[in-house]
Design a protein around this motif. Structure first.
Motif, mmCIF file in Angstrom:
data_model
loop_
_atom_site.group_PDB
_atom_site.id
_atom_site.type_symbol
_atom_site.label_atom_id
_atom_site.label_comp_id
_atom_site.label_asym_id
_atom_site.label_seq_id
_atom_site.Cartn_x
_atom_site.Cartn_y
_atom_site.Cartn_z
ATOM 1 N N SER A 32 22.000 -2.152 30.421
ATOM 2 C CA SER A 32 22.412 -2.816 31.654
ATOM 3 C C SER A 32 21.889 -2.056 32.854
ATOM 4 N N GLY A 33 21.924 -2.768 34.016
ATOM 5 C CA GLY A 33 21.560 -2.125 35.274
ATOM 6 C C GLY A 33 20.076 -1.964 35.447
ATOM 7 N N ALA A 34 19.700 -1.407 36.573
ATOM 8 C CA ALA A 34 18.328 -1.015 36.897
ATOM 9 C C ALA A 34 17.374 -2.189 37.039
ATOM 10 N N SER A 35 17.886 -3.419 37.260
ATOM 11 C CA SER A 35 17.001 -4.577 37.405
ATOM 12 C C SER A 35 16.445 -4.632 38.809
ATOM 13 N N THR A 36 15.149 -4.469 38.913
ATOM 14 C CA THR A 36 14.474 -4.589 40.196
ATOM 15 C C THR A 36 14.345 -6.062 40.577
ATOM 16 N N ILE A 37 13.928 -6.288 41.819
ATOM 17 C CA ILE A 37 13.674 -7.672 42.243
ATOM 18 C C ILE A 37 12.614 -8.306 41.355
ATOM 19 N N SER A 38 11.615 -7.526 40.981
ATOM 20 C CA SER A 38 10.563 -8.055 40.114
ATOM 21 C C SER A 38 11.128 -8.450 38.760
ATOM 22 N N MET A 39 12.026 -7.633 38.222
ATOM 23 C CA MET A 39 12.639 -7.956 36.937
ATOM 24 C C MET A 39 13.550 -9.174 37.052
ATOM 25 N N GLN A 40 14.296 -9.261 38.151
ATOM 26 C CA GLN A 40 15.149 -10.443 38.359
ATOM 27 C C GLN A 40 14.296 -11.707 38.510
ATOM 28 N N TYR A 41 13.168 -11.559 39.185
ATOM 29 C CA TYR A 41 12.246 -12.693 39.340
ATOM 30 C C TYR A 41 11.746 -13.143 37.977
ATOM 31 N N LYS B 236 15.088 -11.238 53.984
ATOM 32 C CA LYS B 236 14.212 -10.350 53.208
ATOM 33 C C LYS B 236 14.771 -8.931 53.199
ATOM 34 N N ASP B 237 15.223 -8.473 54.367
ATOM 35 C CA ASP B 237 15.758 -7.115 54.456
ATOM 36 C C ASP B 237 17.044 -6.977 53.657
ATOM 37 N N ALA B 238 17.880 -8.031 53.691
ATOM 38 C CA ALA B 238 19.156 -7.959 52.990
ATOM 39 C C ALA B 238 18.957 -7.855 51.485
ATOM 40 N N VAL B 239 18.075 -8.651 50.932
ATOM 41 C CA VAL B 239 17.910 -8.660 49.487
ATOM 42 C C VAL B 239 17.267 -7.366 49.009
ATOM 43 N N VAL B 240 16.330 -6.836 49.770
ATOM 44 C CA VAL B 240 15.710 -5.571 49.373
ATOM 45 C C VAL B 240 16.725 -4.442 49.467
ATOM 46 N N ALA B 241 17.480 -4.413 50.564
ATOM 47 C CA ALA B 241 18.420 -3.323 50.786
ATOM 48 C C ALA B 241 19.489 -3.250 49.706
ATOM 49 N N VAL B 242 20.035 -4.377 49.308
ATOM 50 C CA VAL B 242 21.162 -4.343 48.383
ATOM 51 C C VAL B 242 20.733 -4.435 46.922
ATOM 52 N N GLU B 243 19.602 -5.092 46.659
ATOM 53 C CA GLU B 243 19.197 -5.291 45.271
ATOM 54 C C GLU B 243 18.167 -4.280 44.779
ATOM 55 N N ASP B 244 17.307 -3.802 45.679
ATOM 56 C CA ASP B 244 16.176 -2.985 45.208
ATOM 57 C C ASP B 244 15.581 -2.203 46.384
ATOM 58 N N PRO B 245 16.266 -1.140 46.875
ATOM 59 C CA PRO B 245 15.806 -0.431 48.081
ATOM 60 C C PRO B 245 14.395 0.141 47.958
ATOM 61 N N ARG B 246 13.963 0.505 46.745
ATOM 62 C CA ARG B 246 12.625 1.069 46.565
ATOM 63 C C ARG B 246 11.611 0.008 46.114
ATOM 64 N N PHE B 247 11.923 -1.269 46.407
ATOM 65 C CA PHE B 247 11.081 -2.378 45.980
ATOM 66 C C PHE B 247 9.620 -2.184 46.383
ATOM 67 N N TYR B 248 9.388 -1.747 47.610
ATOM 68 C CA TYR B 248 8.012 -1.635 48.110
ATOM 69 C C TYR B 248 7.311 -0.346 47.643
ATOM 70 N N SER B 249 8.001 0.510 46.880
ATOM 71 C CA SER B 249 7.360 1.744 46.428
ATOM 72 C C SER B 249 7.224 1.834 44.905
ATOM 73 N N HIS B 250 7.989 1.073 44.147
ATOM 74 C CA HIS B 250 7.859 1.158 42.687
ATOM 75 C C HIS B 250 6.842 0.144 42.179
ATOM 76 N N GLY B 251 6.533 0.262 40.897
ATOM 77 C CA GLY B 251 5.535 -0.614 40.296
ATOM 78 C C GLY B 251 6.133 -1.664 39.398
#
Length: 814
Positions: free
Chosen positions: A118-127, A82-97
């Protein structure tokens, strides 16, 4: 957030809009018109097929999947993942909407001179993107599926707009942890591996909860380019480690997800795959000789409407539904069956296409407990084309269930004529003519088809001519002509209906034949069908359709209705009891003596051998288990009986396999005595046979048939009666009503020797010639004149002698 996102999107895509001539002030309207919510569908998960051991534990036979995925919960995933994916893919995952404003601004600046977003894909967008891909891949129509996949993955402004809007909507519906969990379960990890649990098991041989820092970082490195960084391909390991060491681990350290010591240790750990092959399909089950049983399970699903409206839908649902299927397979019996099969039937090298199948059905439940054949299962055409010991055809089952079009069952089919015989008031004690002959087909009644004309010349196995035999004897010795003459007294249509009541049907799906030849087993039937029919006999006449699945559990842990057996009364229990009485004679001194385990457990059964010995069978049962063994030609007509198979005559192989297997099976299941049959069904009702000696043949026939017997002209015999009159019958005295009575007429060739003792030689000559015996037949042992007296004769007084040929020796003393 929507407004902010709309402004950000406007900034990001303005250069592209300008190029295409679209006004910038339209972008927010475009954004607002996009759908705002996407519902994650149930994930495609692998289906597992299990057998259950005696101790209740489960053994995996095979996994079947389109995507090798096992969905897990939050606590089943290592925090390092969980930490690895947040850190490398979306560090502000828990603070953005759902949209990372800072990242999007950077992407907008970077795209200022480009026409793509291109770019700027959050974990939510990738999901969101993975959900759309998953939905596309679930579409059955190929063209629609390809179009949907292209729409979900294309590099375009409208796709990016849609992902942003849907990601915002996703964040309104689900918690951050749920989104992250969903992402880790849906994400592709290369090839057919999906989701963090299957990735952990496949690439490192551990569960997701046990992944180390280095392993977690390696797997998260893979999701950036799944097929380029998958580490089951050696050429990719270096690139995977480079991304892990340059991107993932530094990001984890920077975000304070790991300590410096953990970082140093992970960096020093080389990427070392421990690949655990997760094969899809039933080849895996060959390890315990259950590949064909496994394939049978998949065919049941394909044929069961509970899994979908058509076969393609059912199969797709099966491969993606994440079911746990618990089968009826008994691993002890399966192992015993495989051992017996391997001991006596080769997989290859016989010089012809030799096949064999063993299948066991439990009486009263219909459970298929064992299914073995002399091949390894493979549905790979390249394998079956080059490996004689492999096949995709299940010899035990119907064509619709992955089997062949069936095999002629020979005399095993006689049990249905036997059942109909007993149902119509006949008995095992009835006497029928078993001699070879030419039968008038017009004498075979058929209320369904009207019957046939012509003649049918038949012989018994080995050319036997047993004469008149009881039905019990005819069953034990498998006398063809006896059963055909029994069938002449029955309705061929009703014999077929009785067979159908026992669940019997052709393996190719066509209707059962009901011609007289079918009495001898010319219908082509699957071994499973015959095992289930014999199980019905053992179950006091109640037929239960075969069932191979005990329980089905879906991916959510809910029970799904499994196919159930259907039981119905094929024959009355009293009829079944009489059948088992006759069929026990087959294994106790009849044609199947070699199959008898002689282990104290009662058995019954029936052998079968087809024309040219192309197919050989033994189907038998105890009260607990019914087993069919077939050994024969898959294609071709090589005589099994006249072929040596692994050191013994091919005709004995079925017996060797059945005996070894059932000895082991009896040791586990045991068995009890079969019910005692009613005397009337065993012995019949005895009726006095009329004394027709001295009558004309026509008068004798009238007397015999009027008494309720079948008349048969036995021809002429040597007799002292006048030529042309009836001499005797067989049987005589009494017999069961309906039995065949042979009537023999005299040829007039015998004379009765008179009493000569005390007569003079001259008086003796006169008495002899007066009895119709020629003078030239007399031989005197002693004086033939004078005062001599006869002391004896051979033949003696009252005994017959053939007129004109046999010698009458007369002993005299002077």
């Amino acid at each position: 957030m929507s407004a902010i996102a709309g402004i950000l999107v406007t900034a990001m895509v303005t250069p592209a809009l300008a190029v295409t001539g679209i006004a910038a002030n339209n972008s927010i309207g475009m954004f607002e018109n996009l759908p705002s919510y996407i519902k994650p569908d149930a994930l495609a998960q692998k289906t597992n097929i299990y057998a259950t051991k005696a101790d209740g534990s489960n053994v995996l036979l095979a996994s079947v999947f389109e995507q090798n995925r096992e969905e897990v919960g939050w606590d089943q995933i290592s925090p390092f993942v969980k930490d690895a994916v947040v850190a490398v893919e979306d560090p502000r995952f828990y603070s953005h909407g759902g949209v990372d404003v800072a990242a999007t601004l950077r992407a907008a600046a970077g795209n200022a001179l480009e026409t793509s977003a291109s770019g700027a894909s959050t974990i939510s967008m990738q999901y969101v993107r993975n959900i759309q891909v998953q939905k596309a891949e679930a579409i059955q129509d190929e063209a629609e599926r390809d179009a949907a996949y292209e729409e979900a993955t294309k590099t375009s402004i409208d796709r990016k707009l849609k992902e942003i809007k849907l990601a915002i909507g996703l964040e309104k519906e689900f918690s951050k942890d749920d989104i992250l969990l969903g992402y880790l379960n849906i994400a592709p990890f290369g090839g057919r591996v999906y989701g963090i649990q299957s990735a952990a098991q496949y690439y490192f041989g551990v569960n997701a909860t046990d992944l180390s820092v280095a392993q977690a970082a390696s797997l998260i490195a893979t999701v950036n380019a799944p097929n380029d960084l998958r580490i089951d391909e050696p050429d990719n390991v270096a690139d995977n480690q480079a991304r892990r060491d340059k991107d993932v681990l530094p990001a984890m350290l920077k975000e304070h997800k790991i300590t410096q010591a953990q970082y140093d240790e992970a960096i020093a750990t080389p990427v070392t795959p421990n690949i655990q092959i997760q094969s899809t399909g039933c080849q895996t089950a060959n390890e315990i000789s259950a590949g064909f049983f496994c394939d049978y399970i998949t065919r049941i699903v394909k044929n069961d409407a509970a899994f979908g409206p058509d076969e393609d839908s059912r199969w797709n649902n099966f491969k993606t539904g994440g079911y746990d299927i618990y089968t009826t397979l008994d691993l002890d019996l399966q192992a015993a069956g495989a051992a017996a099969m391997n001991a006596y039937v080769p997989k290859a090298g016989s010089g012809f296409d030799l096949g064999s199948s063993l299948v066991t059905v439990q009486p009263g439940t219909g459970k298929v407990l064992a299914m073995v054949q002399n091949k390894d299962f493979s549905d790979d055409p390249e394998v079956t084309a080059t490996n004689e010991g492999a096949s995709a055809i299940n010899y035990a089952t119907d064509y619709a269930y992955g089997g062949s079009t069936g095999f002629q069952v020979g005399s095993t089919y006689k049990i249905f004529t036997l059942a109909e015989w007993l149902k119509t008031g006949h008995s095992l004690g009835d006497v029928v003519n078993g001699n070879p002959g030419t039968l008038n087909l017009a004498q075979f009644r058929d209320s369904c088809t009207g019957g046939n004309g012509g003649t049918y010349s038949v012989k018994n196995d080995g050319g036997a001519a047993p004469g008149n035999v009881t039905v019990s004897k005819a069953t034990a010795d498998s006398v063809n002509l006896a059963f055909l003459r029994m069938a002449q007294k029955l309705d061929q249509c009703e014999i077929r209906k009785t067979a159908e009541a026992f669940g019997v049907h052709r393996a190719d799906g066509g209707p059962l034949g009901e011609n007289p030849a079918d009495v001898l087993g010319t219908n082509e039937i699957a071994p499973l069908t015959m095992a289930a029919a014999f199980a019905a006999v053992a179950n006091e006449g109640t037929y239960c359709s075969p069932v191979a699945i005990e329980r089905i559990v879906d991916a959510s842990g809910n029970d799904v209705p499994a196919p159930q057996t259907t039981c119905s009364q094929a024959v009355d229990p009293s009829i079944a009891a009489a059948m088992t009485t006759a069929l026990q004679g087959v294994i106790n001194g009849g044609t199947a003596t070699a199959s008898n385990p002689n282990d104290g457990i009662p058995h019954f059964g029936k052998t079968g051998t087809t024309d040219s010995e192309k197919d050989t069978w033994f189907v038998g049962a105890s009260t607990e288990l019914a087993t069919a063994v077939w050994v024969g030609n898959v294609v071709g007509t090589v005589s099994i009986r006249n072929t040596d198979i692994m050191g013994q005559g091919g005709g004995n192989v079925r017996h060797s396999v059945w005996k070894q297997y059932m000895t082991d099976a009896d040791g586990k299941y045991g068995g009890t005595a079969f019910p005692t049959a009613q005397s009337s069904l065993v012995n019949g009702v005895k009726v006095t046979i009329p004394n027709v000696a001295g009558m004309s043949i026509d008068a004798a026939q009238d007397a015999i048939t009027s008494a309720g017997f079948d008349f048969q002209d036995g021809g002429q015999i040597d007799s002292t009666r006048a030529a042309g009159v009836v001499d005797s019958t067989s049987p005589s005295g009494s017999a069961t009503k309906g039995s065949t009575v042979q009537v023999f007429t005299s040829n007039g060739q015998l004379r009765t020797v008179p009493n000569l003792v005390g007569l003079s030689p001259e008086a003796a000559k006169s008495a002899i010639t007066g009895a119709g015996i020629g003078a030239g037949q007399i031989v005197f042992d002693g004086p033939s004149s004078g005062n001599a007296k006869v002391t004896a004769s051979n033949p003696a007084a009252g005994e017959p002698i053939r007129a004109g040929s046999d010698k009458l020796r007369v002993t005299t003393k002077g």
